[in-house]
Design a protein around this motif. Structure first.
Motif, PDB file in Angstrom:
ATOM      1  N   ASN A 149      23.108 -18.034  29.596  1.00 51.17           N
ATOM      2  CA  ASN A 149      22.240 -18.070  28.417  1.00 51.17           C
ATOM      3  C   ASN A 149      20.759 -18.147  28.742  1.00 51.17           C
ATOM      4  O   ASN A 149      19.926 -17.865  27.881  1.00 51.17           O
ATOM      5  CB  ASN A 149      22.607 -19.278  27.545  1.00 51.17           C
ATOM      6  CG  ASN A 149      23.685 -18.956  26.526  1.00 51.17           C
ATOM      7  OD1 ASN A 149      23.392 -18.342  25.505  1.00 51.17           O
ATOM      8  ND2 ASN A 149      24.910 -19.344  26.814  1.00 51.17           N
ATOM      9  N   ARG A 157      22.204 -12.733  25.098  1.00 52.13           N
ATOM     10  CA  ARG A 157      23.129 -13.168  24.051  1.00 52.13           C
ATOM     11  C   ARG A 157      24.509 -12.543  24.167  1.00 52.13           C
ATOM     12  O   ARG A 157      25.390 -12.843  23.352  1.00 52.13           O
ATOM     13  CB  ARG A 157      22.548 -12.878  22.671  1.00 52.13           C
ATOM     14  CG  ARG A 157      22.262 -11.423  22.364  1.00 52.13           C
ATOM     15  CD  ARG A 157      21.675 -11.321  20.954  1.00 52.13           C
ATOM     16  NE  ARG A 157      21.290  -9.982  20.576  1.00 52.13           N
ATOM     17  CZ  ARG A 157      20.112  -9.440  20.812  1.00 52.13           C
ATOM     18  NH1 ARG A 157      19.185 -10.136  21.461  1.00 52.13           N
ATOM     19  NH2 ARG A 157      19.834  -8.204  20.425  1.00 52.13           N
ATOM     20  N   LYS A 203      22.358 -20.208  20.527  1.00 59.48           N
ATOM     21  CA  LYS A 203      21.188 -19.682  19.815  1.00 59.48           C
ATOM     22  C   LYS A 203      20.026 -20.628  19.962  1.00 59.48           C
ATOM     23  O   LYS A 203      20.183 -21.855  19.903  1.00 59.48           O
ATOM     24  CB  LYS A 203      21.529 -19.455  18.337  1.00 59.48           C
ATOM     25  CG  LYS A 203      22.558 -18.368  18.124  1.00 59.48           C
ATOM     26  CD  LYS A 203      22.818 -18.116  16.650  1.00 59.48           C
ATOM     27  CE  LYS A 203      23.827 -16.993  16.463  1.00 59.48           C
ATOM     28  NZ  LYS A 203      24.110 -16.738  15.028  1.00 59.48           N
ATOM     29  N   ASN A 212      16.432 -14.895  22.330  1.00 59.89           N
ATOM     30  CA  ASN A 212      17.871 -14.743  22.581  1.00 59.89           C
ATOM     31  C   ASN A 212      18.178 -13.386  23.222  1.00 59.89           C
ATOM     32  O   ASN A 212      19.108 -12.674  22.821  1.00 59.89           O
ATOM     33  CB  ASN A 212      18.675 -14.913  21.292  1.00 59.89           C
ATOM     34  CG  ASN A 212      20.123 -15.337  21.569  1.00 59.89           C
ATOM     35  OD1 ASN A 212      20.483 -15.698  22.690  1.00 59.89           O
ATOM     36  ND2 ASN A 212      20.959 -15.269  20.541  1.00 59.89           N
ATOM     37  N   ASN A 217      27.438 -17.524  23.459  1.00 60.21           N
ATOM     38  CA  ASN A 217      26.012 -17.645  23.192  1.00 60.21           C
ATOM     39  C   ASN A 217      25.591 -18.970  22.576  1.00 60.21           C
ATOM     40  O   ASN A 217      26.290 -19.558  21.734  1.00 60.21           O
ATOM     41  CB  ASN A 217      25.574 -16.516  22.270  1.00 60.21           C
ATOM     42  CG  ASN A 217      24.071 -16.386  22.174  1.00 60.21           C
ATOM     43  OD1 ASN A 217      23.477 -16.418  21.092  1.00 60.21           O
ATOM     44  ND2 ASN A 217      23.411 -16.249  23.316  1.00 60.21           N
TER      45      ASN A 217
END
Length: 468
Positions: A197, A460, A466, A457, A464
């Protein structure tokens, strides 16, 4: 300059600048470059940048950002849900970056972002060293470690993420950075389970352990003795040393397919064959010690029963599944494996879709997994067992039945579930499962960290998080 001409000029510059190969849909080799492990996934990226080193990754990420392309990052392994590819975007392909450098004195290894467990084991084995790294040789090291990392050695060496010493990253802005206990420590902690991420992991450094000897006991019996074998395996592992691990594996085929001899093995995914229940008792130690541990398993009626020395890398290769098959699997962490669960587990195995390579696995957790450091996004510390329904098939006509069987098998385990999801062993099962895999208490902290390191992001195509 029109958007089309800008894209054409940028692509030409990328081809010129990259040491690795660049594939567009009209290029020879494009279809091979976009194909992934799971044949259920069929996506067509606009550009695939096959990176040879970190500078290539920097160039590729900046190319994608300049053209506002969605960016997927492909490591060396499976990615059940095909998260390493996308439609009409950019794929940053790390597979050429698979070098492993071992420092035996420091008991550590630096592993390229495209390396598999096989690359790691081949490099560390000659030194009598190893570390937790999944259960097959074709798993990508980076994805395994950054997702937590469950493997044969986790009961004595901890999950793979617990052995992470440092990560080299390319950020969403195309900059290079490092994460370790002294540099970006918050980011370093997040990389213990929160996956890709926060950037492209171009290299990882892992702690190694002395594992000079490894051995396995394998017992295969007909289905009518499956519950007895499963209970016996459970009892042996729970009362045995931390170096003992393994799995119960229901499968179809010939019983000799469970023996680590290439000439005897049947290729995974082969149709037909009888149903069998096998127990693999894996032991990070001498075969003479293992013989005593395995006696309760060998005392049961069986078709195959063997205790043998086997290199750790050989164990990793035993259950490799070739690419190009249709796959769906999942997993659930369990508070325990009482007799009632064993009955449910074995009953579900008997309903496995025929004429496929589908398997039903149960493996122990606990031990060193429970003793790891606090404050990491690994919410399954308290798990003692994990159930892993694993469907593999060739014929599209089996799609619905195989996917449904996996879902039903996971649902069977819910009464014994810890509520934590092993993200390494699941595909795209929705945001609730991501939360279960990272821990509800970690999500806000991870979201804030995501906002600092990747506010748009960009990364992604993963489990994921956010940005908040």
């Amino acid at each position: 300059m029109t958007p089309f001409s800008k894209a054409r000029t940028a692509l030409a510059a990328l081809r010129e600048d990259l040491s690795g190969d660049v594939f567009a849909p009209w290029d020879p080799g494009y279809d091979g470059a976009r194909s992934v492990f799971n044949a259920l996934i069929d996506r067509r990226p606009a550009v695939i940048a096959r990176c040879a080193h970190e500078a290539d990754v920097v160039r590729a990420v900046r190319f994608g950002r300049d053209l506002d392309l969605n960016i997927a990052v492909r490591g060396g392994g499976h990615s059940l849900a095909g998260m390493g590819v996308n439609d009409a975007g950019l794929v940053v392909d790390l597979r050429p970056m698979h070098g492993v450098t071992v420092d035996p004195a420091a008991e550590a290894a630096r592993i390229g972002g495209g390396a598999t467990t096989g690359h790691l084991d081949r490099a560390t084995g000659p030194y009598g060293l190893a570390t937790t790294g999944a259960r097959v040789s074709t798993t990508g090291v980076a994805g395994c470690v950054l997702g937590g990392g469950s493997g044969w050695l986790e009961r004595c060496c901890g999950p793979a993420a617990d052995n992470l010493l440092g990560v080299e990253l390319v950020t969403a802005d195309g900059e290079r950075t490092h994460a370790n206990p002294d540099e970006n420590p918050d980011l370093f902690r997040a990389l213990h389970g929160a996956g890709g991420n926060f950037g492209v992991a171009t290299a990882l450094t892992l702690r190694l352990y002395e594992v000079p000897r490894f051995s396995v006991a394998l017992v295969v019996c007909p289905p009518r003795f499956g519950a007895e074998l499963t209970r016996a395996f459970r009892d042996v592992v729970e009362s045995g040393p931390l170096r003992a691990s393994g799995a119960v594996r229901w499968f179809t085929g010939r019983p000799a397919a469970f023996v680590p001899e290439p000439a005897a093995a049947s290729p995974p995914g082969s149709p037909g064959g009888r149903l069998w229940c096998g127990a693999l008792l894996a032991y990070a130690g001498d075969v003479r010690e293992l013989r005593g541990l395995a006696e309760p398993l060998l005392a049961l009626p069986h078709e195959v029963g063997t205790v043998t020395a086997l290199p750790y890398a050989g164990l990793q290769r035993m259950f490799d599944v070739p690419p190009g098959l249709r796959c769906h699997w999942s997993a659930e962490y369990l508070t325990g494996a009482p007799d009632r669960f064993v009955d449910v587990f074995c009953a579900r195995a008997r309903s496995m879709p025929p004429r496929t390579g589908t398997e039903h696995l149960l493996f122990p957790v606990g031990a060193a997994v429970a003793d790891g450091p606090a404050g990491l996004p690994l919410p399954y510390r308290g798990a003692r067992w994990a159930v892993h329904p694993f469907a593999v098939w060739r014929d599209p006509a089996h799609d619905e039945r195989c996917v449904r069987w996996v879902r039903d098998a996971r649902a069977d385990a819910e009464p014994w579930s810890t509520g934590a999801a092993p993200l390494n062993l699941v595909g795209d099962e929705g945001p609730q499962r991501v939360r279960a895999g990272l821990g509800a208490g970690s999500m806000r902290r991870l979201g804030e960290l995501k906002r600092r390191h990747d506010p748009d992001n960009v990364f992604r195509f993963n489990h994921n998080i956010k940005p908040l």
